[in-house]
Motif scaffolding. Structure first.
Motif, short mmCIF file in Angstrom:
data_model
loop_
_atom_site.label_atom_id
_atom_site.label_comp_id
_atom_site.label_asym_id
_atom_site.label_seq_id
_atom_site.Cartn_x
_atom_site.Cartn_y
_atom_site.Cartn_z
N LEU A 1 0.82 -1.20 0.00
CA LEU A 1 0.00 0.00 0.00
C LEU A 1 0.86 1.25 0.00
CD1 LEU A 1 -2.94 -0.93 2.43
CD2 LEU A 1 -3.08 -0.50 -0.01
N HIS A 2 1.95 1.22 0.73
CA HIS A 2 2.89 2.35 0.73
C HIS A 2 3.39 2.63 -0.68
CE1 HIS A 2 3.35 3.50 4.89
NE2 HIS A 2 3.47 2.23 5.27
N ASP A 3 3.60 1.56 -1.41
CA ASP A 3 4.21 1.72 -2.73
C ASP A 3 3.21 1.97 -3.85
OD1 ASP A 3 6.62 1.23 -1.47
OD2 ASP A 3 6.63 -0.91 -1.97
N TYR A 4 2.00 1.40 -3.75
CA TYR A 4 1.11 1.40 -4.91
C TYR A 4 -0.27 2.02 -4.64
CZ TYR A 4 4.59 -1.76 -6.82
OH TYR A 4 5.77 -2.30 -7.27
N TYR A 5 -0.56 2.42 -3.41
CA TYR A 5 -1.84 3.09 -3.15
C TYR A 5 -1.65 4.58 -3.41
CZ TYR A 5 -6.34 4.25 -1.08
OH TYR A 5 -7.62 4.70 -0.90
N THR A 6 -2.31 5.10 -4.43
CA THR A 6 -2.03 6.45 -4.92
C THR A 6 -2.93 7.49 -4.25
OG1 THR A 6 -3.56 6.05 -6.75
CG2 THR A 6 -1.22 5.64 -7.15
N GLY A 7 -2.85 7.57 -2.93
CA GLY A 7 -3.64 8.55 -2.20
C GLY A 7 -2.87 9.07 -1.00
N GLY A 8 -3.18 10.30 -0.58
CA GLY A 8 -2.52 10.88 0.58
C GLY A 8 -3.05 12.27 0.90
N TRP A 9 -2.79 12.74 2.12
CA TRP A 9 -3.22 14.06 2.56
C TRP A 9 -2.27 15.12 2.03
CZ3 TRP A 9 -7.92 14.51 4.53
CH2 TRP A 9 -8.51 13.39 5.11
N HIS A 10 -2.86 16.30 1.71
CA HIS A 10 -2.06 17.35 1.07
C HIS A 10 -2.61 18.73 1.48
CE1 HIS A 10 0.48 19.14 -2.09
NE2 HIS A 10 -0.58 19.87 -2.45
N HIS A 11 -2.08 19.31 2.55
CA HIS A 11 -2.44 20.65 3.00
C HIS A 11 -3.96 20.76 3.24
CE1 HIS A 11 1.65 22.01 2.27
NE2 HIS A 11 1.60 21.40 1.08
N HIS A 12 -4.57 21.89 2.83
CA HIS A 12 -5.99 22.13 3.05
C HIS A 12 -6.53 23.04 1.95
CE1 HIS A 12 -4.96 26.20 4.42
NE2 HIS A 12 -4.00 25.65 5.12
N ASP A 13 -7.84 23.08 1.81
CA ASP A 13 -8.44 23.94 0.78
C ASP A 13 -8.65 25.35 1.31
OD1 ASP A 13 -10.65 23.89 2.41
OD2 ASP A 13 -11.94 22.80 1.01
N LYS A 14 -9.30 26.21 0.54
CA LYS A 14 -9.48 27.61 0.93
C LYS A 14 -10.39 27.78 2.13
CE LYS A 14 -8.48 29.93 -3.45
NZ LYS A 14 -8.96 30.89 -4.48
N ASP A 15 -11.21 26.79 2.41
CA ASP A 15 -12.10 26.86 3.57
C ASP A 15 -11.47 26.28 4.83
OD1 ASP A 15 -14.21 28.01 2.12
OD2 ASP A 15 -14.80 26.05 1.34
N GLY A 16 -10.21 25.85 4.73
CA GLY A 16 -9.54 25.27 5.88
C GLY A 16 -9.78 23.79 6.05
N ARG A 17 -10.50 23.17 5.12
CA ARG A 17 -10.75 21.75 5.22
C ARG A 17 -9.51 20.95 4.83
NH1 ARG A 17 -16.17 22.26 1.52
NH2 ARG A 17 -17.65 22.94 3.13
N PRO A 18 -9.22 19.86 5.52
CA PRO A 18 -8.12 19.00 5.09
C PRO A 18 -8.36 18.52 3.66
CG PRO A 18 -8.88 18.38 7.28
CD PRO A 18 -9.86 19.39 6.76
N LEU A 19 -7.29 18.42 2.89
CA LEU A 19 -7.40 18.05 1.47
C LEU A 19 -6.77 16.67 1.27
CD1 LEU A 19 -8.02 18.70 -1.51
CD2 LEU A 19 -5.79 19.83 -1.63
#
Length: 730
Positions: free
Chosen positions: A338-356
């Motif tokens: 999963l570390h190698d091939y699961y293509t998803g992850g958290w990345h900062h936040h949007d303009k409303d402050g929601r986690p992205l």
């Protein structure tokens, strides 16, 4: 007076419960402002007039009681007034002021149409428990429409509309008169004191004597305390115990300013729904109450229908406990594939402050991941992502100083093709959607789907029926490079954090994916065994209880003064919980299926240990009073054993008495007696035996045995009481 709550059922019975509203003014000053609204108040045009019916006061001036008949001009259609034969509505209100205790209690009920409509309201002004210079206001109210010339629904809607309007306008009333007092130089009113005591000296520009209390009309009572204020002491940060209020006692209450700061702008009726559901959970699920923002998500998912929200929330709490979801972030070890091939992850936040969260679905080898890991491992990983999302929402709420209860998901579909429509992969996806929809409602604030290819409509046709309608409304779909233009990504995400693979300048650590090597594939037998292991990996057991066939568990005690602890949820039906002791060892029955009662749930069973020839009082004895447990309740407790031997925990089918108005059986009751399924209950339980020196109280003992109390709640309610024989808590 108009009082109304959120409809719970088809019946015209409404309830309202206010949050605690706080004035940052002393009780005496608030009472002076309250008094200025009478005999007339331009801010309350609905109040036509009132007559004092009874008034009495104590000789020392400490108490003052007034009963008044209030006249209201209800804003209703003229036709409805003509049909009803009235122009005005009358209410009886009783005010009881106690200057020594610094409380004002208000009780109101309708006089007009009292045989058709029952309106009852209780309000209270009191001193803030943590600051004697502040004043609290609370209110409960109910509306029961028995009949109204066939216009029951219309009356209900009028009541809701006018009640909401009065709440909104009422926020100005007390503030207006407090400001008026201040303009006149009245900033302090001495407290009442007995004649033998020295009066408190007033340090104000002008003094105001005690005024005789005139009762308020009830239409404005719920708004008296609607002034925004803090229930925590000034200068202190918002208390974490409030942010994690679900873990406190039933006396714990929400204040209006906390709701606004941490939960957002709610209407009075929505506040009432939150408080009522929260109170029910405190009564039935002590020790494992989810946080207020989580309760609110389930209410929003069911349009603030308390009964429907309660049902799905209880199911989710049971699911979390059974599968130890509360500990997932600490216990889940993500496989290397999963570390190698699961293509998803958290990345900062949007303009409303929601986690992205970013998911490059088009680059993901769904077939390879399913063949290498299995469906259950993928589900566990997605659940860990959702748990992390909840944690990030809490962090962002503190960072941005406003309520953030959901996250934004960006899905890049570049590379999506027919390979992604592999049937087992789609099946796994649908299962994941089903579990997430049931247990994480209203956590998705926005879903941005980018670079959707031609094959996307096929995938959307397959998955959209499994997605809630409210969730689908949050989807924004962009084909090709449309996301780069006006109305695209820059409207929702700051330009500085747009990922590089989407034309931005921010480096994104989400894996690029690729094909999973076939060398990592596992055989169908290995995957099946792994899925079964993950599915049944729980310390809880499920049992079915039938009418005439209780489920029983025996525990052998060698050392007296041991402590038997239990933790169980009633998933279906109502049961009676008993504990027995016997010196004789019960005989385990042969494993034969119960006739007409086929149990299909994983781990579900039905075991009966008490022999039919045994006699109560001779062969075995009851050591605890029977405990009636209703569907949806969670029960935790303990029993300190007095003798060695065999203890039997029993869950027995319990039929609740019908609440029909007559002795005649209802059709539904008759039909229910003909159905075997109506005589089936289900419980999920865990038991453990502790040494007396290891026992730390009924609730914490279970915590020490990893019983799976919900960590959505910040703390576990511990009882400070002890009994020599037992402790049961709900």
């Amino acid at each position: 007076m108009l009082v109304v709550g959120i409809p719970e059922t088809c019946a015209m019975v409404q309830k309202y419960q206010s949050p605690v509203r706080v004035y940052k003014y002393p009780f005496e000053l608030v009472m002076a402002a309250y008094e200025r609204r009478f005999p007339t108040c331009p801010l309350i045009p609905m109040f036509v007039g009132s007559d004092v019916m009874n008034e009495e006061a104590s000789e020392d001036g400490c108490s003052h009681n007034v009963e008044r008949r209030c006249k209201l001009d209800v804003d209703a259609p003229r036709l409805l007034k003509r049909i009803a034969g009235v122009d005005y509505v009358y209410f009886i209100q009783k005010n009881s002021l106690n200057r020594h205790d610094r409380t004002l209690h208000i009780e109101s009920h309708n006089e007009t149409f009292s045989s058709r409509i029952i309106v009852h309201e209780l309000c209270c002004y009191s001193v803030h428990p943590e600051n004697e210079d502040w004043t609290c206001f609370e209110q409960t109210a109910s509306l029961d429409i028995k009949s109204f010339f066939g216009f029951e629904s219309t009356v209900e809607k009028i009541a809701m509309k006018q009640y909401a309007s009065s709440i909104k306008k009422g926020k100005e009333i007390i503030e207006f008169y407090l400001k008026e007092l201040e303009d006149e130089g009245i900033t302090f009113i001495p407290r009442w004191a007995p004649a033998t005591a020295s009066p408190v000296k007033a340090v104000v520009t002008a003094a105001l004597p005690y005024l005789p209390l005139t009762p308020a009309i009830s239409i404005t009572a719920p708004t008296d305390g609607a002034n925004d204020s803090y229930a925590c002491k000034e200068g202190s940060s918002p208390p974490s115990s409030l942010n994690e209020a679900g873990a406190s006692t039933p006396d714990d209450k929400l204040d209006a300013d906390y709701i606004k700061r941490y939960l957002g702008d709610l209407t009075p009726l929505q506040e009432s729904c939150l408080i009522r559901l929260r109170c029910w959970l405190q009564e039935t699920h002590k020790g494992k109450i989810p946080k207020d923002e989580h309760i609110l998500r389930f209410l929003r998912a069911r349009d603030f229908n308390v009964d429907k929200a309660r049902e799905i929330l209880c199911q989710s709490l049971t699911w979390r406990k059974q599968h130890q979801v509360d500990y997932l972030l600490d216990t889940w070890s993500c496989p290397q594939v999963l570390h190698d091939y699961y293509t998803g992850g958290w990345h900062h936040h949007d303009k409303d402050g929601r986690p992205l969260y970013i998911l490059r679905l088009g680059q993901m080898d769904t077939k390879g991941l399913v063949r290498a890991l299995g469906e259950e491992s993928l589900l566990r990983h997605v659940l860990s992502i959702n748990e992390e999302g909840l944690r990030r929402c809490e962090e962002n709420t503190k960072v941005f100083g406003r309520p953030i209860s959901c996250w934004t998901c960006l899905v890049d579909l570049e590379g999506l093709n027919m390979r992604h429509l592999w049937r087992p992969g789609v099946k796994a996806l649908l299962r994941i959607i089903e579990v997430v929809e049931a247990n994480y409602p209203e956590t998705l604030g926005r879903l941005l789907i980018l670079r959707a290819p031609r094959v996307f409509p096929v995938l959307w046709t397959l998955v959209s029926p499994f997605i809630d309608e409210n969730t689908r409304k949050k989807f924004l779909i962009y084909a090709g490079n449309d996301y780069q233009g006006p109305g695209g990504l820059v409207d929702y995400i700051d330009k500085e954090i747009i990922p590089d693979f989407l034309g931005g300048e921010c480096m994104c650590e989400v894996p690029e994916g690729g094909l999973v090597p076939k060398s990592l594939y596992r055989t169908p037998e290995e995957l099946e065994n792994e899925d079964l292991r993950l599915w049944t990996e729980t310390i809880y057991q499920s049992a079915s209880v039938f009418k005439g066939a209780p489920h029983e568990v025996h525990i052998e005690i060698i050392d007296a003064s041991s402590v038997i602890t239990w933790d169980f949820d009633v998933c279906k039906g109502n049961v009676m919980f008993n504990i027995y002791h016997s010196k004789r060892a019960p005989q385990l029955p042969k494993k034969e299926p119960l006739a007409a009662h086929t149990i299909t749930s994983p781990g579900g069973n039905n075991v009966q240990l008490i022999d039919k020839s045994w006699q109560l009082g001779q062969d075995y004895s009851m050591v605890e009073s029977p405990l009636t447990c209703k569907e949806g309740e969670s029960v935790q407790g303990s029993h300190v054993t007095r003798w060695p031997g065999f203890y039997i925990l029993q869950w027995k089918f319990h039929s609740m008495p019908a609440c029909a108005a007559t002795n005649l059986p209802r059709v539904d009751d008759v039909l229910a007696t003909l159905q075997v399924s109506s005589h089936k209950c289900k419980v999920m339980y865990y038991t453990e035996v502790l040494r007396s020196e290891d026992f730390r109280g009924s609730m914490t003992s279970l915590e020490s045995s990893h019983s799976g109390f919900s960590q959505l709640s910040a703390a576990t309610t511990s009882s400070n009481q002890s009994q020599s024989s037992s402790m049961i808590s709900r």
